[in-house]
Design an enzyme around this catalytic site. Structure first.
Site: not given
Ligand code: RI2
Length: 319
Positions: A125, A194
């Site tokens: 990512c 996250d």
């Protein structure tokens, strides 16, 4: 107006990345507070709480968002006068943004010490924290090359390869499903996150868990770069991090007609168990995932649990 636009931009991922989302939310609250002409503290607090709810409802998984909002809003909620609330809001938003950027720098400095000479690193990512670590190690002459994944369906890997290339780092761009094949060639994996739960599990972009599993199988360190505001206080109470499901169009495009029995499932994040995480690097130091509850207690405070409401997330696609 700025507030609504910011909320839309976060929802649609025009603004993305857990740290950036948090800083943008802090700035939006600051701007919104400055634009209000409330005449009483109660009216100001009410308007700000509505703004906080709007922002926190945009994306459900990145805990950096409610943590940032809570930090900024505490200034309003603890104020005795309207003026005090306005000043506290401004100061806290400025402080959060400053501290967030400083945390990324500190994480890079600490993580670079963990990176060996001539390192081959895999990342997944697009994480500003993880990329900062790789770039810092590169500046120290320690990075041979990086394997960066494509990151279907939103292809955040393209942002990562551009950033690494801009820094002059050789990069191998691979499809997500090639991670296991190349794992024997890498020395370590670094990702962002996250959310980190109280038991040290790491919630990150879909595909992270299988990369961590491959790293574990190949006995390669799996390192997570995480500002302390990525830790999720309510998981101390056993609460789970909600996983965001995004629209099918992200996977198949809007033109394609699927065969009638087919459903697209598009979870944006997955959970990597602490057993597959070797090290979490924060701005206060690097430690094993088992240290997560201490971070929550000492750096976020138990009162955060009282503050956070159950922000209902309405955009569920699939499950
Ligand atoms: P930084 C991103 O989420 C990715 O999952 C990335 O690993 C994580 O945020 C942390 O990013 P998304 O917004 O805060 O792309 O380290 O869904 O930049």
């Amino acid at each position: 107006m700025v507030l609504t636009k910011t909320a839309e931009d976060i929802s649609s991922m025009r603004i993305r990345g857990a740290g950036r989302i948090a800083r943008t939310a802090a700035a939006a609250l600051q701007e919104h507070g400055a634009s209000l002409d409330s005449e009483t503290l109660a009216a100001f607090t009410h308007e700000m709480e509505e703004a906080a709810d709007l922002l926190c409802g945009t994306r459900p998984t990145a805990v950096s968002l409610p943590n940032a909002v809570r930090y900024v809003m505490q200034g309003v909620q603890k104020a005795a006068t309207l003026e005090e609330a306005q000043h506290a809001l401004h100061d806290r938003a400025t402080a959060f943004i400053h501290d967030s950027l400083a945390a990324v720098e500190k994480i890079a400095e600490i993580a670079a010490r963990q990176i060996p000479n001539d390192a081959v690193i895999m990342t997944h990512c697009n994480s500003e924290a993880a990329i900062a670590c790789i770039i810092r190690a590169h500046e120290q002459g320690k990075v041979r090359e990086v394997y960066a994944t494509e990151v279907r369906p939103r292809n955040q890997g393209y942002i990562t390869i551009q950033m690494l290339s801009d820094a002059g780092i050789p990069v191998n761009f691979i499809v997500d499903s090639a991670a296991r094949m190349f794992m024997p060639k890498v020395d370590l994996v670094i990702t962002g996150t996250d959310a980190v739960t109280a038991n040290g599990a790491v919630v990150n972009k879909i595909g992270t868990a299988q990369i961590a599993l491959c790293a574990h199988e190949a006995r390669k360190p799996f390192i997570v770069a995480a500002e302390t505001y990525k830790f999720a206080p309510r998981t101390i109470l056993g609460e789970r991090i909600p996983i965001e499901w995004r629209p099918p169009e992200e996977v198949i495009g809007s033109e394609k007609q699927l065969p009638p029995t087919v459903t697209v499932k598009n979870p944006a994040f997955d959970v990597t168990p602490p057993a597959y995480v070797d090290l979490i690097v924060t701005e206060i130091g690097a430690f094993a995932p088992s240290y997560a509850p201490v971070v929550i207690r000492d750096h976020l405070g138990w009162d955060i649990i009282e503050f956070q409401k159950d922000y209902a997330f309405t955009h569920h696609y699939g499950e």
